[in-house]
Scaffold this active site. Structure first.
Site, PDB file in Angstrom:
ATOM      1  N   CYS A  54       2.009  -5.179  -1.360  1.00 49.87           N
ATOM      2  CA  CYS A  54       2.897  -5.486  -0.432  1.00 49.87           C
ATOM      3  C   CYS A  54       4.614  -5.376  -1.134  1.00 49.87           C
ATOM      4  CB  CYS A  54       2.601  -6.552   0.536  1.00 49.87           C
ATOM      5  SG  CYS A  54       3.790  -6.773   1.826  1.00 49.87           S
ATOM      6  N   ARG A  57       7.415  -8.359   1.330  1.00 51.04           N
ATOM      7  CA  ARG A  57       7.285  -9.736   1.269  1.00 51.04           C
ATOM      8  C   ARG A  57       8.373 -10.536   1.116  1.00 51.04           C
ATOM      9  NH1 ARG A  57       4.143 -10.026  -4.361  1.00 51.04           N
ATOM     10  NH2 ARG A  57       4.607  -7.886  -4.860  1.00 51.04           N
ATOM     11  N   TRP A 220       5.144  -5.173  10.326  1.00 51.21           N
ATOM     12  CA  TRP A 220       5.673  -4.069  10.791  1.00 51.21           C
ATOM     13  C   TRP A 220       5.471  -2.912   9.806  1.00 51.21           C
ATOM     14  CZ3 TRP A 220       9.282  -8.046  10.773  1.00 51.21           C
ATOM     15  CH2 TRP A 220      10.454  -7.902   9.556  1.00 51.21           C
ATOM     16  N   GLU A 225       4.199   5.135   5.935  1.00 49.85           N
ATOM     17  CA  GLU A 225       2.743   4.939   6.110  1.00 49.85           C
ATOM     18  C   GLU A 225       2.205   5.936   7.149  1.00 49.85           C
ATOM     19  OE1 GLU A 225       1.499   0.730   6.314  1.00 49.85           O
ATOM     20  OE2 GLU A 225       3.562   0.271   6.766  1.00 49.85           O
TER      21      GLU A 225
HETATM   22  C1  HEM Z   1       6.764  -7.282   7.800  1.00 54.69           C
HETATM   23  C2  HEM Z   1       6.796  -6.185   7.545  1.00 54.69           C
HETATM   24  C3  HEM Z   1       5.728  -5.702   6.415  1.00 54.69           C
HETATM   25  C4  HEM Z   1       5.852  -4.518   5.748  1.00 54.69           C
HETATM   26  C5  HEM Z   1       6.902  -3.271   6.006  1.00 54.69           C
HETATM   27  C6  HEM Z   1       4.624  -4.396   4.826  1.00 54.69           C
HETATM   28  C7  HEM Z   1       4.576  -3.153   4.050  1.00 54.69           C
HETATM   29  C8  HEM Z   1       3.419  -2.884   3.583  1.00 54.69           C
HETATM   30  C9  HEM Z   1       2.754  -1.573   2.873  1.00 54.69           C
HETATM   31  C10 HEM Z   1       3.774  -0.319   3.140  1.00 54.69           C
HETATM   32  C11 HEM Z   1       1.823  -1.973   2.361  1.00 54.69           C
HETATM   33  C12 HEM Z   1       1.069  -0.669   1.765  1.00 54.69           C
HETATM   34  C13 HEM Z   1      -0.170  -0.389   2.815  1.00 54.69           C
HETATM   35  C14 HEM Z   1      -0.786   1.102   2.528  1.00 54.69           C
HETATM   36  O1  HEM Z   1      -0.096   1.753   1.509  1.00 54.69           O
HETATM   37  O2  HEM Z   1      -1.761   1.427   3.209  1.00 54.69           O
HETATM   38  C15 HEM Z   1       1.404  -3.005   2.400  1.00 54.69           C
HETATM   39  C16 HEM Z   1       0.085  -3.953   1.933  1.00 54.69           C
HETATM   40  C17 HEM Z   1      -0.099  -5.044   2.249  1.00 54.69           C
HETATM   41  N1  HEM Z   1       0.470  -6.148   2.817  1.00 54.69           N
HETATM   42 FE1  HEM Z   1       2.557  -5.703   3.805  1.00 54.69          FE
HETATM   43  N2  HEM Z   1       3.976  -5.351   4.915  1.00 54.69           N
HETATM   44  C18 HEM Z   1       4.571  -6.111   5.776  1.00 54.69           C
HETATM   45  C19 HEM Z   1       3.962  -7.554   6.232  1.00 54.69           C
HETATM   46  C20 HEM Z   1       2.845  -7.950   5.818  1.00 54.69           C
HETATM   47  C21 HEM Z   1       2.299  -9.357   6.174  1.00 54.69           C
HETATM   48  C22 HEM Z   1       2.952 -10.196   7.424  1.00 54.69           C
HETATM   49  C23 HEM Z   1       1.404  -9.520   5.390  1.00 54.69           C
HETATM   50  C24 HEM Z   1       0.483 -10.648   5.413  1.00 54.69           C
HETATM   51  C25 HEM Z   1       0.512 -11.840   5.851  1.00 54.69           C
HETATM   52  C26 HEM Z   1       0.994  -8.430   4.374  1.00 54.69           C
HETATM   53  C27 HEM Z   1       0.091  -8.238   3.239  1.00 54.69           C
HETATM   54  C28 HEM Z   1      -0.141  -7.228   2.831  1.00 54.69           C
HETATM   55  C29 HEM Z   1      -1.412  -6.922   1.951  1.00 54.69           C
HETATM   56  C30 HEM Z   1      -2.490  -7.788   2.028  1.00 54.69           C
HETATM   57  C31 HEM Z   1      -1.465  -5.531   1.686  1.00 54.69           C
HETATM   58  C32 HEM Z   1      -2.353  -4.801   0.483  1.00 54.69           C
HETATM   59  C33 HEM Z   1      -3.561  -4.387   1.591  1.00 54.69           C
HETATM   60  C34 HEM Z   1      -4.801  -3.665   0.752  1.00 54.69           C
HETATM   61  O3  HEM Z   1      -5.074  -4.167  -0.236  1.00 54.69           O
HETATM   62  O4  HEM Z   1      -5.118  -2.643   1.395  1.00 54.69           O
HETATM   63  N3  HEM Z   1       2.207  -7.711   4.767  1.00 54.69           N
HETATM   64  N4  HEM Z   1       2.423  -4.091   3.158  1.00 54.69           N
HETATM   65  N1  LIG Z   2       2.671  -2.404   7.263  1.00 50.28           N
HETATM   66  C1  LIG Z   2       1.616  -2.471   7.005  1.00 50.28           C
HETATM   67  N2  LIG Z   2       0.877  -1.619   6.616  1.00 50.28           N
HETATM   68  C2  LIG Z   2      -0.433  -2.098   5.950  1.00 50.28           C
HETATM   69  C3  LIG Z   2      -0.567  -3.025   5.230  1.00 50.28           C
HETATM   70  C4  LIG Z   2      -1.778  -3.229   4.609  1.00 50.28           C
HETATM   71  C5  LIG Z   2      -2.838  -2.436   4.573  1.00 50.28           C
HETATM   72  C6  LIG Z   2      -2.537  -1.379   5.381  1.00 50.28           C
HETATM   73  C7  LIG Z   2      -3.736  -0.148   5.486  1.00 50.28           C
HETATM   74  N3  LIG Z   2      -4.045   0.308   4.164  1.00 50.28           N
HETATM   75  C8  LIG Z   2      -5.178   1.222   4.158  1.00 50.28           C
HETATM   76  C9  LIG Z   2      -4.439   2.705   4.448  1.00 50.28           C
HETATM   77  C10 LIG Z   2      -5.955   3.667   4.449  1.00 50.28           C
HETATM   78  C11 LIG Z   2      -5.829   4.261   3.142  1.00 50.28           C
HETATM   79  C12 LIG Z   2      -4.744   3.657   2.327  1.00 50.28           C
HETATM   80  N4  LIG Z   2      -3.769   2.954   3.206  1.00 50.28           N
HETATM   81  C13 LIG Z   2      -1.352  -1.176   6.015  1.00 50.28           C
HETATM   82  C14 LIG Z   2       1.048  -3.835   7.412  1.00 50.28           C
HETATM   83  C15 LIG Z   2      -0.209  -4.253   8.079  1.00 50.28           C
HETATM   84  C16 LIG Z   2      -0.330  -5.402   8.165  1.00 50.28           C
HETATM   85  C17 LIG Z   2       0.420  -6.205   7.723  1.00 50.28           C
HETATM   86  S1  LIG Z   2       1.913  -5.269   7.228  1.00 50.28           S
END
Ligand code: HEM
Ligand SMILES: N=C(Nc1cccc(CNC[C@@H]2CCCN2)c1)c1cccs1
Length: 344
Positions: A54, A57, A220, A225
């Site tokens: 993420c 953070r 958000w 994405e």
């Molecule tokens: C507040 C704005 C936030 C932004 C802009 C953001 C942005 C992102 C982005 C761009 C990713 C990669 C997603 C992808 O490539 O599919 C990501 C992954 C992730 N985010 Fe954030 N995030 C935010 C908030 C949060 C919150 C509130 C949480 C949890 C409480 C969180 C937990 C995670 C987790 C666990 C992943 C990895 C998901 C996976 O392993 O598939 N994020 N975030």
């Molecule tokens: N901005 C966000 N994007 C996000 C975060 C975690 C996971 C994902 C979905 N990831 C899976 C996709 C689908 C294949 C590769 N990316 C999106 C958030 C989603 C929930 C909190 S932040």
């Protein structure tokens, strides 16, 4: 419940809340073992802080947490999910929020609470190909979509291993953004739109030795994405050729970099459209700068920042961010969020 992880969690809590050794000794004695709402809230915020993939953070301390561990009826859980959607959406001023349901007994089969259906048809795929299997399963449960590129999927909730129940989300709860471009008026003819709030509902939440199998969380979007993956991937909405044609970028040769030009204009349109609609979004440059602030803040708190470099770099212009040029340890810390095996 895992006793070692419980001990580690209360130690972390003690350190960050400056509790005494007596407090720790007493807290470890308490029966029955159940996290307080305050401990659960702290745990969810730290799980976000520990999310190596993420980039967002910096704002980990502002996570809103709803403790819904008392609900065990599918209908009540559905109502709680609608409340989450409304609270998080907040008319576009998105609030990072997590709702925690009772451990082990509840599964939400959706990948995200709000997502579009995908259909395999004789003349190609309609909608989001990421949703093909889930859409098929919803139809087997009796759900019917309209067959458009943007059909909202139902919520599918399973309790105690019973047959999963599906619930349509009333449209009034779903904020969507129509895509326009600040310079090319013809861009709107593509009739693209996306939902405002990404709410991950398929991941487990591990905290204090307890595994929560349903704990949806939202933030958000970062513009890339939607603009560099959801709309751009060939196996997703595959829009680059149509964008290039619509705004007059010739596609004769690779070396004209037409794909790159279409990609940038598509991402400009996504950021512009969300901003015009008053919906929270962050561009990948600002997000990288915020991540740098997060690194500095953690340094000041004497905590090591861990991260997954391959996920932290944005899919558009990654080398323009500091993240690309700096190695980072992918050590996994707890509390955290984890993938779960598919429930269907
Ligand atoms: C507040 C704005 C936030 C932004 C802009 C953001 C942005 C992102 C982005 C761009 C990713 C990669 C997603 C992808 O490539 O599919 C990501 C992954 C992730 N985010 Fe954030 N995030 C935010 C908030 C949060 C919150 C509130 C949480 C949890 C409480 C969180 C937990 C995670 C987790 C666990 C992943 C990895 C998901 C996976 O392993 O598939 N994020 N975030
Ligand atoms: N901005 C966000 N994007 C996000 C975060 C975690 C996971 C994902 C979905 N990831 C899976 C996709 C689908 C294949 C590769 N990316 C999106 C958030 C989603 C929930 C909190 S932040």
């Amino acid at each position: 419940m895992n006793k070692q992880e419980m001990y580690n969690f209360f130690n972390l809590y003690k350190k960050e809340y400056q509790k005494t050794d007596e407090w720790l000794a007493e807290r470890l004695q308490q029966k029955p073992y159940q996290l307080t709402t305050e401990e659960l809230t702290f745990g969810a915020r730290v799980a976000w802080r520990n999310s190596n993939k993420c980039i967002g953070r910096l704002f980990w301390q502002s996570l809103h947490v709803f403790d819904e561990r008392h609900l065990i009826e599918e209908e009540a859980i559905f109502e709680a999910l609608l409340r989450h959607i409304d609270f998080a959406t907040n008319d576009g001023k998105i609030r990072p929020t997590q709702t925690v349901f009772t451990p082990e007994r509840v599964r939400i089969w959706n990948h995200q609470l709000i997502r579009y259906a995908g259909y395999e048809t004789d003349n190609g795929i309609i909608g989001d190909s990421d949703s093909l299997q889930f859409t098929k399963m919803c139809m087997e449960l009796g759900w019917q979509g309209d067959g458009t590129n943007f059909d909202l999927l139902p919520l599918v909730i399973q309790v105690d291993g019973r047959e999963a129940k599906w619930f349509e989300i009333p449209k009034k709860h779903v904020l969507e953004v129509e895509m326009t471009h600040p310079e090319y008026d013809s861009f709107a003819e593509l009739q693209l739109k996306w939902y405002a709030v990404p709410i991950i509902s398929s991941m487990g939440f591990s905290c204090g030795g307890v595994e929560f199998t349903a704990a949806p969380f939202n933030g958000w979007y970062m513009g890339t994405e939607i603009g560099a993956r959801n709309f751009a991937d060939v196996e997703r909405y595959n829009m680059l050729p149509a964008v290039a044609d619509k705004i007059g970028i010739l596609r004769e040769s690779n070396s004209s970099l037409w794909k790159d030009r279409a990609l940038v204009e598509l991402n400009i349109a996504v950021l512009h459209s969300f901003k015009m609609a008053g919906v929270s979004i962050v561009d990948h440059h600002t997000a990288a700068q915020q991540f740098k602030l997060f690194e500095q803040q953690e340094e000041a708190a004497d905590r090591e920042v861990t991260g997954n470099w391959t996920w932290l770099i944005p899919p558009l212009s990654p080398a323009t961010t500091h993240i690309f040029h700096k190695p980072i340890s992918n050590e996994i810390k707890k509390p955290n969020y984890f993938y779960q095996k598919s429930p269907f």
